[in-house]
Enzyme design. Structure first.
Site, PDB file in Angstrom:
ATOM      1  N   ASP A 147       0.825  -1.205   0.000  1.00  0.00           N
ATOM      2  CA  ASP A 147       0.000   0.000   0.000  1.00  0.00           C
ATOM      3  C   ASP A 147       0.861   1.258   0.000  1.00  0.00           C
ATOM      4  OD1 ASP A 147       0.749  -0.928   2.617  1.00  0.00           O
ATOM      5  OD2 ASP A 147      -0.527   0.623   3.492  1.00  0.00           O
TER       6      ASP A 147
ATOM      7  N   GLU B  12      -0.038  -1.498   5.704  1.00  0.00           N
ATOM      8  CA  GLU B  12       1.000  -1.089   6.651  1.00  0.00           C
ATOM      9  C   GLU B  12       0.831   0.366   7.071  1.00  0.00           C
ATOM     10  OE1 GLU B  12       4.778   0.694   8.032  1.00  0.00           O
ATOM     11  OE2 GLU B  12       3.621   1.203   6.234  1.00  0.00           O
TER      12      GLU B  12
END
Length: 405
Positions: free
Chosen positions: A71, A135
């Protein structure tokens, strides 16, 4: 893989707009590359187009886990000189959202595994790739992999977050708290007819900040420093002549082992309860992110090997005097050390998925953060030196083969 193919993989995953989601699309690209190399891998889907990916090369112990997240953070496209979701090369630099944090590191890990497999390099142990989702907000993917048992057999952990030519072995934890203040609307000419949610929020924030700074002032970690407290977001009110009925603040704290997240949260609870009891306020809070501080073993065999392998790459950078000056200044601003001769070891405030992977063994594990990048993570015009990307592929291949020799 030739240089064109290595750049193509990075381009493909940069193009995926995995802004706090849609990591499944990145995972599918990685799976295709790993499948083509006949490397065992599995996509582990969850949620709305979200997924982790696990791949293994070799067998037995030691198990070296290598990890990167898929991400990225949001962009303000109007502030970019290039399309943030295109890999643009200019003057020896790559530009694109996530090129530093941390799609270049993730691509370098995958390419290293592929090239080791293609070369038939013998491995006396296992490389286990853990590609994670989420994350940036909550480390959800790493938490799921940990709960599912994927790190139980791990002997060492390398996370390819952007460290530059440095070796990070300790990271602060993170505690994010949202505070909501509920009041009662009224005309501003008659404030006693209402309850001012903004005023109450400001008062309780002041009380919390004072209490936390008093409580943490005498605690400091030798590597990580002190607790950091930031009020980052405040919202409240909608009109100049109306008493606001609601307000909200978001607080980010970077934490150390000497004063835990639980201790910090207890201060929020105590201060808010006391304030609500003494006023007509309705204040509540919620924890939106909670990760612990981790400190690895600075003298571990993994770190010593990184220092040996990385030193010639660091020394071959050919930085100009102006570039060295700027790098030193940047390091000072972020509280980091800088060297053109040695792979330094250090701790830093930024967290990694290691906080979830090492939840049950946060101190002394064979852990390091080592990956391509600079200080442009989360910034407009995020960038990465092109040479560093290719350096890391070579360093990772040598590191993995020698660690598992």
């Amino acid at each position: 893989m030739d240089k064109k193919e290595k750049m193509s993989l990075l381009q493909e995953i940069i193009q995926i707009k995995s802004v706090n989601g849609d990591e499944m699309d990145v995972a599918k690209i990685l799976k295709r590359v790993l499948d083509d190399a006949d490397i065992d891998n599995e996509i582990l889907p969850f949620g709305d187009n979200r997924a982790n990916l696990v791949a293994t090369l070799g067998k037995g112990h030691p198990v070296l886990a290598v990890s990167g997240h898929m991400d990225v953070v949001e962009v303000d496209k109007e502030n970019w000189d290039t399309d943030p979701f295109e890999l643009v090369e200019k003057d020896g630099m790559f530009y694109g959202r996530g090129v530093t944090d941390m799609k270049a590191g993730l691509a370098a890990l995958v390419i290293s595994m592929v090239e080791l497999k293609e070369a038939g390099t013998p491995l006396n142990g296992t490389i286990k790739l853990l590609a994670t989702s989420g994350e940036e907000v909550g480390q959800l993917g790493a938490e799921k992999l940990t709960d599912q048992g994927y790190v139980k057999d791990v002997d060492a952990l390398l996370i390819a977050e952007p460290s530059g030519y440095r070796c990070v072995y300790a990271n602060k934890g993170e505690l994010n708290v949202t505070i909501n203040s509920t009041g009662q609307a009224a005309h501003s000419s008659m404030p006693k007819a209402g309850i001012n949610a903004v005023e109450h929020l400001l008062h309780v924030l002041s009380n919390i900040e004072t209490k936390i700074k008093q409580a943490t002032d005498s605690f400091e970690n030798d590597v990580l420093g002190e607790t950091i407290f930031n009020i980052d977001v405040i919202n409240g009110g909608n009109q100049i002549n109306a008493i606001p009925a609601s307000a909200q603040a978001e607080i980010n704290m970077r934490t150390i082992p000497e004063f835990t997240n639980d201790q910090l949260e207890s201060i929020f609870k105590e201060v808010i309860e006391d304030y609500n009891n003494k006023t007509d306020a309705q204040i509540d809070y919620s924890v939106t992110m909670n990760t612990i501080a981790i400190t690895g073993n600075e003298e571990s065999s993994l770190i010593q090997l990184i220092q040996k392998i990385g030193k010639p790459y660091l020394q071959n950078q050919e930085m100009s005097d102006e570039e060295i000056k700027e790098a030193k200044r940047s390091a000072e601003l972020t509280g980091l050390k800088f060297s053109t001769d040695e792979i330094l070891t250090l701790g830093m405030s930024g967290g990694t998925d290691g906080s979830k992977f090492l939840i049950n063994q946060p101190n002394g594990f064979d852990y390091t953060m080592f990956g391509p990048g600079n200080d442009t993570m989360h910034k407009d015009n995020e960038s990465l030196p092109k040479a560093m990307y290719f350096d890391y592929i070579e360093m990772f291949k040598q590191l993995f083969s020698e660690y598992l020799a």
